[in-house]
Design a protein around this motif. Structure first.
Motif, mmCIF file in Angstrom:
data_model
loop_
_atom_site.group_PDB
_atom_site.id
_atom_site.type_symbol
_atom_site.label_atom_id
_atom_site.label_comp_id
_atom_site.label_asym_id
_atom_site.label_seq_id
_atom_site.Cartn_x
_atom_site.Cartn_y
_atom_site.Cartn_z
ATOM 1 N N ILE A 87 -6.193 10.523 56.187
ATOM 2 C CA ILE A 87 -6.453 11.432 55.072
ATOM 3 C C ILE A 87 -6.123 10.687 53.790
ATOM 4 O O ILE A 87 -5.261 9.802 53.777
ATOM 5 C CB ILE A 87 -5.675 12.766 55.180
ATOM 6 C CG1 ILE A 87 -4.169 12.545 55.181
ATOM 7 C CG2 ILE A 87 -6.106 13.545 56.407
ATOM 8 C CD1 ILE A 87 -3.360 13.835 55.126
ATOM 9 N N GLU A 88 -6.822 11.036 52.742
ATOM 10 C CA GLU A 88 -6.669 10.310 51.487
ATOM 11 C C GLU A 88 -6.609 11.288 50.324
ATOM 12 O O GLU A 88 -7.300 12.300 50.318
ATOM 13 C CB GLU A 88 -7.864 9.375 51.313
ATOM 14 C CG GLU A 88 -7.864 8.587 50.038
ATOM 15 C CD GLU A 88 -9.105 7.735 49.887
ATOM 16 O OE1 GLU A 88 -8.973 6.640 49.323
ATOM 17 O OE2 GLU A 88 -10.193 8.151 50.305
ATOM 18 N N ARG A 89 -5.773 10.976 49.357
ATOM 19 C CA ARG A 89 -5.712 11.730 48.117
ATOM 20 C C ARG A 89 -5.559 10.736 46.976
ATOM 21 O O ARG A 89 -5.007 9.649 47.153
ATOM 22 C CB ARG A 89 -4.518 12.694 48.062
ATOM 23 C CG ARG A 89 -4.529 13.799 49.065
ATOM 24 C CD ARG A 89 -5.616 14.840 48.823
ATOM 25 N NE ARG A 89 -5.528 15.940 49.758
ATOM 26 C CZ ARG A 89 -5.938 15.906 51.017
ATOM 27 N NH1 ARG A 89 -6.465 14.807 51.500
ATOM 28 N NH2 ARG A 89 -5.822 16.954 51.797
ATOM 29 N N ILE A 90 -6.002 11.155 45.825
ATOM 30 C CA ILE A 90 -5.809 10.379 44.606
ATOM 31 C C ILE A 90 -5.095 11.296 43.626
ATOM 32 O O ILE A 90 -5.510 12.437 43.424
ATOM 33 C CB ILE A 90 -7.159 9.906 44.025
ATOM 34 C CG1 ILE A 90 -7.850 8.978 45.017
ATOM 35 C CG2 ILE A 90 -6.952 9.226 42.673
ATOM 36 C CD1 ILE A 90 -9.274 8.644 44.650
ATOM 37 N N PHE A 91 -4.028 10.804 43.057
ATOM 38 C CA PHE A 91 -3.352 11.529 41.996
ATOM 39 C C PHE A 91 -3.754 10.849 40.699
ATOM 40 O O PHE A 91 -3.454 9.671 40.485
ATOM 41 C CB PHE A 91 -1.835 11.501 42.165
ATOM 42 C CG PHE A 91 -1.321 12.185 43.409
ATOM 43 C CD1 PHE A 91 -2.121 13.014 44.183
ATOM 44 C CD2 PHE A 91 -0.018 12.000 43.811
ATOM 45 C CE1 PHE A 91 -1.634 13.647 45.319
ATOM 46 C CE2 PHE A 91 0.490 12.628 44.954
ATOM 47 C CZ PHE A 91 -0.324 13.453 45.701
ATOM 48 N N SER A 92 -4.445 11.589 39.853
ATOM 49 C CA SER A 92 -4.954 11.065 38.589
ATOM 50 C C SER A 92 -4.039 11.528 37.457
ATOM 51 O O SER A 92 -3.830 12.721 37.274
ATOM 52 C CB SER A 92 -6.380 11.570 38.375
ATOM 53 O OG SER A 92 -6.870 11.155 37.119
ATOM 54 N N PHE A 93 -3.508 10.578 36.704
ATOM 55 C CA PHE A 93 -2.553 10.842 35.631
ATOM 56 C C PHE A 93 -3.197 10.596 34.274
ATOM 57 O O PHE A 93 -4.100 9.774 34.152
ATOM 58 C CB PHE A 93 -1.341 9.906 35.753
ATOM 59 C CG PHE A 93 -0.459 10.191 36.922
ATOM 60 C CD1 PHE A 93 0.733 10.878 36.764
ATOM 61 C CD2 PHE A 93 -0.798 9.754 38.193
ATOM 62 C CE1 PHE A 93 1.562 11.133 37.844
ATOM 63 C CE2 PHE A 93 0.022 10.008 39.282
ATOM 64 C CZ PHE A 93 1.203 10.703 39.103
ATOM 65 N N ASN A 143 -4.583 4.578 35.838
ATOM 66 C CA ASN A 143 -3.636 5.702 35.902
ATOM 67 C C ASN A 143 -3.800 6.513 37.188
ATOM 68 O O ASN A 143 -3.817 7.739 37.169
ATOM 69 C CB ASN A 143 -3.768 6.607 34.670
ATOM 70 C CG ASN A 143 -3.333 5.921 33.395
ATOM 71 O OD1 ASN A 143 -2.388 5.140 33.395
ATOM 72 N ND2 ASN A 143 -4.032 6.193 32.320
ATOM 73 N N LEU A 144 -3.921 5.816 38.311
ATOM 74 C CA LEU A 144 -4.140 6.472 39.603
ATOM 75 C C LEU A 144 -3.081 6.072 40.622
ATOM 76 O O LEU A 144 -2.626 4.935 40.642
ATOM 77 C CB LEU A 144 -5.498 6.078 40.189
ATOM 78 C CG LEU A 144 -6.762 6.458 39.438
ATOM 79 C CD1 LEU A 144 -7.980 5.893 40.166
ATOM 80 C CD2 LEU A 144 -6.875 7.957 39.294
ATOM 81 N N PHE A 145 -2.725 7.030 41.467
ATOM 82 C CA PHE A 145 -1.988 6.763 42.706
ATOM 83 C C PHE A 145 -2.994 6.990 43.827
ATOM 84 O O PHE A 145 -3.559 8.078 43.930
ATOM 85 C CB PHE A 145 -0.843 7.757 42.906
ATOM 86 C CG PHE A 145 0.377 7.534 42.067
ATOM 87 C CD1 PHE A 145 0.354 6.763 40.920
ATOM 88 C CD2 PHE A 145 1.574 8.126 42.426
ATOM 89 C CE1 PHE A 145 1.491 6.579 40.145
ATOM 90 C CE2 PHE A 145 2.714 7.958 41.664
ATOM 91 C CZ PHE A 145 2.681 7.189 40.527
ATOM 92 N N GLU A 146 -3.211 5.981 44.656
ATOM 93 C CA GLU A 146 -4.064 6.136 45.829
ATOM 94 C C GLU A 146 -3.160 6.262 47.044
ATOM 95 O O GLU A 146 -2.336 5.389 47.307
ATOM 96 C CB GLU A 146 -5.013 4.949 45.983
ATOM 97 C CG GLU A 146 -6.059 4.888 44.898
ATOM 98 C CD GLU A 146 -7.055 3.751 45.091
ATOM 99 O OE1 GLU A 146 -6.886 2.936 46.026
ATOM 100 O OE2 GLU A 146 -7.997 3.679 44.293
#
Length: 188
Positions: A87-93, A143-146
């Motif tokens: 599973i994958e998520r991206i947190f965009s800041f 500005n991303l956390f993958e």
């Protein structure tokens, strides 16, 4: 300095009272600046105690492959292993302060797999279960956390994602003006 200091060598750079070293280190860990790990790289079976190392994430190398390439590829193959899901998520800041990433890595220190950590990423395990792994990589320029999590059971993968989400929420809450949202990459 590459962000990793042998605990036994601290006396060479520490100019304060030696009996206060551990007190200061515990304060630095409490304020999410550094942490201590046991070196798992030496591979000597009959050694009773592994060398302790002080890790300062903000001083680690930017290049994950230079430090951990072989270990990372063994634990996190390019293709998803048979019988596992990802599973994958991206947190965009709106912005990612460098010290925020460092603080997050300190918070994760007890879940790091085989000391696979670099300045902008880490390989984590689900509690004490190395059957569920999480690769977190920070893309500073975007500005991303993958976040990618692999395991056999979807429920355990989602538990790990919830843990990562909560930790990011806690750390980012310490920075006024930092806003973020959770995203999923489009398959199209």
């Amino acid at each position: 300095l590459n962000g990793i200091i042998d605990y036994s060598q601290l006396n060479k750079i520490w100019n304060g009272p030696t009996h206060l070293v551990d007190t200061y280190l515990s304060l630095l860990e409490k304020f999410e600046v550094c942490f201590i790990i046991e070196d798992q790289q030496n591979g000597i079976e009959d050694q009773n105690e592994n060398e302790k190392k002080l890790v300062i994430p903000n001083l680690l190398s930017e290049d994950k492959m230079r430090i951990n390439e072989d270990k990372l590829e063994m634990k996190w193959p390019i293709t998803i292993p048979r019988g596992e899901i990802e599973i994958e998520r991206i947190f965009s800041f709106n912005q990612v302060p460098s010290e925020m990433v460092s603080r997050l890595l300190v918070r994760f220190h007890d879940r790091i797999v085989d000391n696979i950590i670099w300045r902008r990423g880490v390989l984590l395990k689900h509690f004490d279960d190395e059957n569920v792994l999480c690769l977190l990589e920070v893309k500073m320029e975007e500005n991303l956390f993958e976040i990618r999590i692999r395991g056999k059971e979807r429920k355990e993968c989602l538990e790990m994602m919830k843990y990562i989400y909560e930790e990011v929420k806690i750390v980012s809450g310490n920075y006024g003006g930092v806003k973020w949202k959770e995203c999923v990459r489009s398959p199209h």
